[in-house]
Design a protein around this motif. Structure first.
Motif, PDB file in Angstrom:
ATOM      1  N   ASP A  43       4.752 -11.824  -0.150  1.00 55.19           N
ATOM      2  CA  ASP A  43       3.908 -11.262  -0.986  1.00 55.19           C
ATOM      3  C   ASP A  43       5.772 -10.970  -1.470  1.00 55.19           C
ATOM      4  N   VAL A  77       3.507  -9.918   4.621  1.00 56.52           N
ATOM      5  CA  VAL A  77       3.635  -8.749   4.112  1.00 56.52           C
ATOM      6  C   VAL A  77       4.820  -7.748   4.098  1.00 56.52           C
ATOM      7  N   VAL A  79       5.096  -4.457   4.655  1.00 58.56           N
ATOM      8  CA  VAL A  79       4.146  -4.180   5.132  1.00 58.56           C
ATOM      9  C   VAL A  79       5.269  -1.943   4.534  1.00 58.56           C
ATOM     10  N   HIS A  82       3.313  -0.350   0.793  1.00 58.82           N
ATOM     11  CA  HIS A  82       2.074  -0.864   0.526  1.00 58.82           C
ATOM     12  C   HIS A  82       1.615   0.227   0.540  1.00 58.82           C
ATOM     13  N   PHE A  87      -3.322  -0.802   1.772  1.00 59.08           N
ATOM     14  CA  PHE A  87      -2.850  -2.132   3.028  1.00 59.08           C
ATOM     15  C   PHE A  87      -4.224  -2.513   3.557  1.00 59.08           C
ATOM     16  N   ASN A 132       3.627   2.734   8.516  1.00 65.53           N
ATOM     17  CA  ASN A 132       3.124   2.205   8.292  1.00 65.53           C
ATOM     18  C   ASN A 132       1.330   1.619   9.229  1.00 65.53           C
TER      19      ASN A 132
END
Length: 366
Positions: A43, A77, A79, A82, A87, A132
């Motif tokens: 990512d 990813v 985090v 996003h 997500f 998140n």
């Protein structure tokens, strides 16, 4: 022991992006044909490192339509970049499209340049990431009758009234894969019965010539949590079968000398690309909120090669990996296109796939 391919090539110019995407597609299909079980993607944003990694979920869905038998993973990813709703939605869609063959590596990100592009300060990335992930769990669990979920986390805002659609294919949701370095991440993976990434270094030093001692330390801590958290044996077995050790650069040739010579060619091009990006990284670190606290060694140093590379003849590679198999590592993730993607680099990457398939996998697969 499973083997997976990590797509990690670079485009050095905008006009190279399309060819790189097409070459990645061909390489992924060759990996499938050679018996690799999963395709992983990173990512990343803004710098030409894997141009499709600006939304790897889209590329994974595109590949999944052509290779429905494959698993698809993300390493990892970032985090904080996003919105938690997007997500969760992306993961659920890919979980449905692949019939549950999704492995979502999660981390807090590595570069200030990417953070500031999304309105996140680098020194707040870990706290934004943890919040998140907590919000994602609440969103996955929410029913239409539950109270609204309020989102106020760094740049991410919102209020969810109904539910996330589509629902996950997997029970609860697709497994996340934390990096089992910090105790909190190790517990998150083990207590949930998820696989984990097992690192080969201990910060602040990102490299070294004794990677196995770090892998052993982190794997043991993860294994202890996983096996003491009350999971049934099937959950434990699945988690361990996908618990992953990653090599950023894997290169296999007929002899050790040939492999080392070709590896150095690959790494010189990779290091040149890293140094070209350094100017932009420096601009991103122009204030205290976006300073990195660790530095990665030069890719041609023995510390970097010792931690991040797997190379040699097929026989040497097998001997290197035997202790990892005996320890319990379930999945070896192979970066086979490291650095700028040229025709020669693609040839060498395909050479590595062929030799692993014919002369490494048969010796190590369960």
């Amino acid at each position: 022991m499973r083997f997976s391919v990590f797509l990690n090539a670079r485009a050095m110019r905008p006009e190279d992006d399309r060819k790189l995407i097409k070459d990645l597609e061909k390489h992924a299909k060759k990996a499938r044909d050679c018996g690799f079980e999963a395709i992983f993607m990173p990512d990343h944003h803004f710098n030409g490192y894997m141009p499709i990694a600006s939304d790897s979920f889209i590329f994974a869905a595109y590949l999944a339509a052509q290779m429905p038998e494959m698993h698809f993973g993300f390493s990892v990813v970032s985090v904080p970049l996003h919105h938690p709703v997007r997500f969760v939605e992306r993961i659920n869609i890919l979980d449905q499209l692949t019939d549950g063959k999704v492995l979502v590596g999660v981390g807090s990100g590595t570069t200030p340049e990417e953070m500031i592009g999304f309105g996140v300060n680098y020194d707040e990335a870990k706290s934004v990431s943890n919040e998140n992930l907590d919000l994602a769990e609440k969103l996955w669990a929410k029913t239409m009758d539950d109270p609204a979920i309020e989102i106020d986390n760094g740049p991410h805002k919102g209020r969810v009234l109904q539910r996330i659609a589509p629902v996950a294919y997997s029970k609860g949701h697709a497994p996340l894969m934390p990096v089992a370095m910090k105790e909190s991440s190790t517990r998150r993976a083990g207590e949930n019965g998820w696989p984990a990434f097992i690192p080969a270094f201990t910060p602040p030093k990102i490299g070294g010539t004794e990677p196995f001692k770090h892998v052993e330390k982190y794997f043991t801590a993860y294994h202890d949590v996983l096996t003491s958290s009350g999971h049934d044996q099937a959950t434990i077995d699945r988690a361990l079968s996908w618990t992953t050790h990653t090599y950023q650069c894997v290169h296999v040739a007929e002899t050790d000398d040939q492999a080392r010579e070709e590896l150095e060619v690959i790494l010189r091009a990779y290091q040149d690309a890293i140094e070209r990006e350094a100017e932009f990284n420096a601009r991103a670190e122009s204030d205290d909120a976006n300073k990195k606290t660790d530095r990665t060694p030069n890719a041609l140093s023995e510390d970097w090669i010792g931690t991040w590379c797997l190379y040699g003849s097929p026989e040497t590679v097998v001997e290197h990996l035997k202790p990892y198999k005996e320890l319990g590592i379930g999945n070896i993730l192979c970066g086979t296109l490291t650095g700028p993607l040229t025709e020669e680099k693609l040839r060498l990457g395909n050479q590595t796939l062929d030799l692993i398939a014919r002369r490494v996998m048969p010796e190590l697969e369960s």
